[in-house]
Scaffold this active site. Sequence first.
Site, PDB file in Angstrom:
ATOM      1  N   SER A  59       0.865  -1.161   0.000  1.00 30.70           N
ATOM      2  CA  SER A  59       0.000   0.000   0.000  1.00 30.70           C
ATOM      3  C   SER A  59       0.910   1.221   0.000  1.00 30.70           C
ATOM      4  O   SER A  59       2.129   1.087  -0.073  1.00 30.70           O
ATOM      5  CB  SER A  59      -0.834  -0.094   1.262  1.00 30.70           C
ATOM      6  OG  SER A  59      -1.740   0.929   1.304  1.00 30.70           O
ATOM      7  N   LYS A 116      -2.479   8.963  -9.280  1.00 35.02           N
ATOM      8  CA  LYS A 116      -2.904   7.798  -8.510  1.00 35.02           C
ATOM      9  C   LYS A 116      -4.283   7.437  -9.044  1.00 35.02           C
ATOM     10  O   LYS A 116      -5.242   8.193  -8.891  1.00 35.02           O
ATOM     11  CB  LYS A 116      -2.974   8.149  -7.027  1.00 35.02           C
ATOM     12  CG  LYS A 116      -3.341   6.974  -6.159  1.00 35.02           C
ATOM     13  CD  LYS A 116      -3.087   7.296  -4.697  1.00 35.02           C
ATOM     14  CE  LYS A 116      -3.202   6.073  -3.820  1.00 35.02           C
ATOM     15  NZ  LYS A 116      -4.525   5.476  -3.802  1.00 35.02           N
TER      16      LYS A 116
END
Length: 703
Positions: free
Chosen positions: A92, A128
């Site tokens: 992550s 992102k």
Amino acid sequence: MPQTRRVSELSEAEAQAELARLAERIANADEAYYRDDAPEISDAEYDQLRARNEAIEKRFPDLVRPDSPSLRVGAPARSGFAKAEHAAPMLSLDNVFSEDELGEFVARLRRFLGLDDGDELAITAEPKIDGLSLSLTYDAGRLVRAATRGDGRIGEDVTANARTLADIPNNLGATGWPGRIEIRGEVFMSHDDFEALNRREAEAGRKTFANPRNAAAGSLRQLDAEITRARPLGFFAYGWAAASESFAPTQTEAIRALGEWGLRTNPLFARHDDVAGLVGAYRRIESKRAELAYDIDGVVYKVDRLDYQERLGMVSRAPRWAVAHKFPAEKATTQLEQIEIQVGRTGTLTPVARLKPVTVGGVVVSNATLHNEDEIARLDVRPGDRVRVQRAGDVIPQVLEVVDADRADRGAPFAMPDECPECGSAAVREFNDKGELDARRRCTGGLICPAQRQERLKHFVSRKGLDIEGLGERQVALFASKGVLSGPQDIFRLRERIEAAGLPDLSQWDGFGELSARNLYQAIEARRSVPFERFLNALGIRHVGEVSSGLFARSFGDWQSFWNTVECAAEAGEGSEAWQDLTSIDGIGAAAAGALVDFARERHNREMLDDLLDAVTVEPAESVARSSPVSGKTIVFTGTLEKMTRDEAKARAVSLGAKVSGSVSARTDYLVAGPGAGSKLRKAEALDVEILSEDDWLDLAGA
Ligand code: IVH
């Protein structure tokens, strides 16, 4: 969770209790987001919870829980697909929330790498993508497997589905690819395709998707790949892992190579030499956001040189060499119609704001979380108020503030009920170790409270509990409403209870037939023998979740000796020998031990457990082997290290399962002392702690 107290003001006991609460909240949020595609809290709130968790852990490194959210990514794979283990974990990203924090991130990198002012440190920036991550394994240039992230270690095998995506080549083109590599990227659905899909779904009378991310996730995770084929999905490759040979010296060149091999990479990817360049990139990408065909929710920065990435390594769940810079959340104003109280499995009363539906960032919002009564008091929010709400990502939004608090006809301040709305039992706020009130109010009704009973039963039979096939939420509610299921023990006497209640045989019930009734009884029978940790987790005792259950199981081995200890601790109280046997387990704190003891002190719980143990056998657990020579050891570093920076050494130790402490005590296992070591070295000598040179340490760490 309102952050009323500064981390620097927390006592150790408070920190421990809060870490336990954070672990539970974050785990629930992860599960809702990753496994059920049904997020419960906003991304912003989620990030805050994680940031708070990390800040507390930083101040109290000894309190890091084995189930700490910082050690884990996502939720376990859901059933229906074969499991797929990643060759290297799917990580992550940590977040920065401002340009200042971005500056600190870069400064930290420079410190870690020991760079001088004049030394270059190039960093890339790219959007992102707000989709779901996918890992593609290529063997000799052929796509052999595609897997979702799952819990970061094991995901779902969605190869057949992934093959239907035009952006994912079945064979890599050009040359220069490693023999084996996992290429990682994001699957997404464009805005136009999302709207078209929702129109089709609505016309066919099916449920529509809340947003493109959920649509992409729902479309990729179809058991029938032909459905995926009919759903237009895109894929941007942004990284790779476990390459059998290195193929590029920098991120920039590696991404260029992925493009040459036929993968789609993001055109906004660029490399920058300093923070000013990154800030410019962030602003440029943000300004393009509205015109992009797909959702993005921030910018990701990555250290360009791969040898630096290697040295920086990772910290718990995220690489140290990359960070996400999220865009601010979207906001809107609407009316709060009423505040409703929900009662959860552990009896927590949670206030929820019912809102006049409003569109926030393209999504219609009608509920928002209010957390607890302290938060309501802080906002002084009352039914009828106009409120500003914020939604980040695709999740339940938050109420930020009241915008018309000065109007004349305002109602009285909202008062939290002191009775449970479900069962009428007293609902109280508990005191913590320091005599302060907990922010949450809890129903004291325990199993007599239908909400808790139902929620506990649901938990008991859930995938992480006894995992009884065919006995889910709907069936639990049905059996409870017929009065044949009032506690877990009734499950194993379902047939008898149905008979005793004078009800027809299950096979004649609406929704059941011969086959499904037989299958259900068989599934129940199959669970008459249950592994220790599943059984304990299924009981749904506060602070005793999956990870703590595993720790108890491995530490005690058999159920009886564990439960005897709990009962002794319940009788003899805190500080007794039995209490210490529970709390001395690495990773078990006073919160879990206290909750077990509370549970064991309630007569109805003991009776339920006795009944249950008449019906089921708890299987003994095996103890686990140690994984590295330093796992579980406490290490202190002092003096100057010459072959790696102190941060790098500490990071290595933590990644090998050791605990790093700042001070020497009798509990220290090793002191790694470089030149210039002073008082810590003397103290270690006095306490007979084993002292290692930097080379000894490198040997031990396998470097
Ligand atoms: S890099 C080891 N780059 O964001 C680096 N991630 O919060 C890990 N994501 O699960 C990821 N766009 O699925 C990276 N350009 C991008 C990304 C990206 C979206 C997702 C990714 C990951 C999540 C991390």
